[in-house]
Design an enzyme around this catalytic site. Sequence first.
Site, PDB file in Angstrom:
ATOM      1  N   ASP A 124      35.570  45.917  23.300  1.00  0.00           N
ATOM      2  CA  ASP A 124      36.322  46.607  24.366  1.00  0.00           C
ATOM      3  C   ASP A 124      37.732  46.043  24.528  1.00  0.00           C
ATOM      4  O   ASP A 124      37.995  44.899  24.161  1.00  0.00           O
ATOM      5  CB  ASP A 124      35.609  46.415  25.718  1.00  0.00           C
ATOM      6  N   HIS A 178      42.925  51.176  32.058  1.00  0.00           N
ATOM      7  CA  HIS A 178      41.976  50.110  32.406  1.00  0.00           C
ATOM      8  C   HIS A 178      42.199  49.598  33.828  1.00  0.00           C
ATOM      9  O   HIS A 178      41.735  48.513  34.193  1.00  0.00           O
ATOM     10  CB  HIS A 178      42.064  48.953  31.406  1.00  0.00           C
ATOM     11  N   HIS A 280      34.735  41.480  23.632  1.00  0.00           N
ATOM     12  CA  HIS A 280      36.081  41.905  24.030  1.00  0.00           C
ATOM     13  C   HIS A 280      37.102  41.549  22.958  1.00  0.00           C
ATOM     14  O   HIS A 280      37.089  40.438  22.429  1.00  0.00           O
ATOM     15  CB  HIS A 280      36.457  41.293  25.385  1.00  0.00           C
TER      16      HIS A 280
HETATM   17 ZN    ZN Z   1      37.159  46.716  29.638  1.00  0.00          ZN
END
Ligand code: ZN
Length: 327
Positions: A124, A178, A280
């Site tokens: 992500d 985001h 991430h």
């Molecule tokens: Zn995120």
Amino acid sequence: MANEQQESSIDRRKRVQFLKKAIVTGLVIGVTVPWALCAVLFFLAAGIKNEAKAERQENRSQMEAMEQELRRQEEQIAQLNSQLSEFIAQMETERQEAIVPDLDASVSGEEEKSTGHKVYLTFDDGPSKYTNDILDILKKYGVKATFFVLGKPGKGNEAALNRIVEEGHTLGMHSYSHKYSEIYATKESFIEDFQGIQTFLEEVTGVTSKLYRFPGGSSNTVTAVDIHEFIGYLQEQDVVYYDWNVSSGDAASQTLSVEAIYENCIEGIVGKSVSVVLFHDAADKKTTVEALPKIIETLLKMEDTEILPITEESKPVQHVKAEVIEN
Ligand code: ZN
């Protein structure tokens, strides 16, 4: 006698002349002194007026300077406020994305056939300065993964997005901005952000992504709108959303060690038929990159285990189930 008369007439004339002089002098003084006083007073008054004017001007420029300073401070406060809400949103992201809801129970659809174990590695928040490193590792082991990316224009980021596509990985959407407070404020703002990321990826890579990961997951508690509203919209767009059931734990604001990330992943994966692992791809997640080779090596050694990219056919892992839309 005649002499006395002459003398007294001279005296009288002298007295008259003296009186005349006195009267003229009196008149001259009587006229000039008040004028002179007037002139002095006039200049004094003008002086006071000028002084007052200068003081007023000084006061005014002081006031202007104070107002300017006040405005500058207000701007600073506004800037700090926006940085603070950005920071809170970031903390919230980390908190939400660290949540791993009830694991296998969240695999929707039919039970996976117990033969084989599917592992989906998902990244992500990219692209980041580590995207190419992650891609190099995946390439080295011949493994495909899924990237849920953000709207980050720029030459390097766009090259990374194209590399993701060219090397056979799956390109998913993870919102454009985001920013929780913006995305989840209203249904309109969600749609605007969604269209932003979908269009951006289309323009950069030519791919129309049909996979979405909610920032913070579908179980996030920050949305001001019922998440089903957004889910309904995604369904209308034929977009499937994917959460995760294994967290590497790398969302934590404190950098996790390579060993901790490795252990979180392997412990989470073992015993599951389907594992969607959350990583991430971000500038402060160096240890994620460092942990990746060992994780992949361990998975490749596991029996009946496949590492796969998510496709539209993959059974979604969802924290909040979509309500079936009946036509
Ligand atoms: Zn995120």
